[in-house]
Design a protein around this motif. Structure first.
Motif, mmCIF file in Angstrom:
data_model
loop_
_atom_site.group_PDB
_atom_site.id
_atom_site.type_symbol
_atom_site.label_atom_id
_atom_site.label_comp_id
_atom_site.label_asym_id
_atom_site.label_seq_id
_atom_site.Cartn_x
_atom_site.Cartn_y
_atom_site.Cartn_z
ATOM 1 N N HIS A 31 0.453 -1.092 0.578
ATOM 2 C CA HIS A 31 -0.334 -0.199 -0.001
ATOM 3 C C HIS A 31 1.076 1.495 0.467
ATOM 4 C CE1 HIS A 31 -3.508 -2.754 1.557
ATOM 5 N NE2 HIS A 31 -3.258 -2.968 0.662
ATOM 6 N N CYS A 63 -0.974 1.467 8.613
ATOM 7 C CA CYS A 63 -1.769 1.327 7.370
ATOM 8 C C CYS A 63 -2.650 1.262 7.838
ATOM 9 C CB CYS A 63 -1.013 0.405 6.496
ATOM 10 S SG CYS A 63 -0.996 0.161 4.938
ATOM 11 N N LYS A 65 -5.163 1.148 4.968
ATOM 12 C CA LYS A 65 -5.685 0.105 4.075
ATOM 13 C C LYS A 65 -5.763 -1.315 3.740
ATOM 14 C CE LYS A 65 -4.238 4.172 0.188
ATOM 15 N NZ LYS A 65 -3.309 4.334 -0.496
ATOM 16 N N CYS A 66 -4.604 -1.709 5.339
ATOM 17 C CA CYS A 66 -4.442 -3.270 5.494
ATOM 18 C C CYS A 66 -5.807 -3.496 6.190
ATOM 19 C CB CYS A 66 -3.669 -3.095 5.986
ATOM 20 S SG CYS A 66 -1.780 -3.085 5.235
#
Ligand SMILES: [Zn+2]
Length: 69
Positions: A31, A63, A65-66
């Motif tokens: 990401h 993160c 987006k994880c």
């Protein structure tokens, strides 16, 4: 009550500029995350210099987006 979500910390493996000339950190998970230098709101002068960008390789960002942990 909703459980508080937490996201993993991911190491920075590199940096690149996006199409609008904003700095983006490449994270180990694949990401990316913007690290804008946009004073006075976001003051990240380190990101504008190669030397100090290098010093931040290996530092971690959360993160989002994880998958949450
Ligand atoms: Zn991620």
């Amino acid at each position: 009550m909703m459980a508080e979500q937490t996201w993993p910390e991911r190491a920075i493996i590199g940096f690149h500029l996006d199409e609008e000339n904003h700095w983006v950190a490449d994270l180990e998970c694949g990401h990316t995350r913007h690290v804008r230098h946009n004073p006075p709101w976001q003051n990240r002068e380190w990101v504008t210099k190669l030397e100090t960008r290098r010093l931040n390789i290996g530092k971690t960002f959360i993160c989002k987006k994880c998958e949450p942990l």
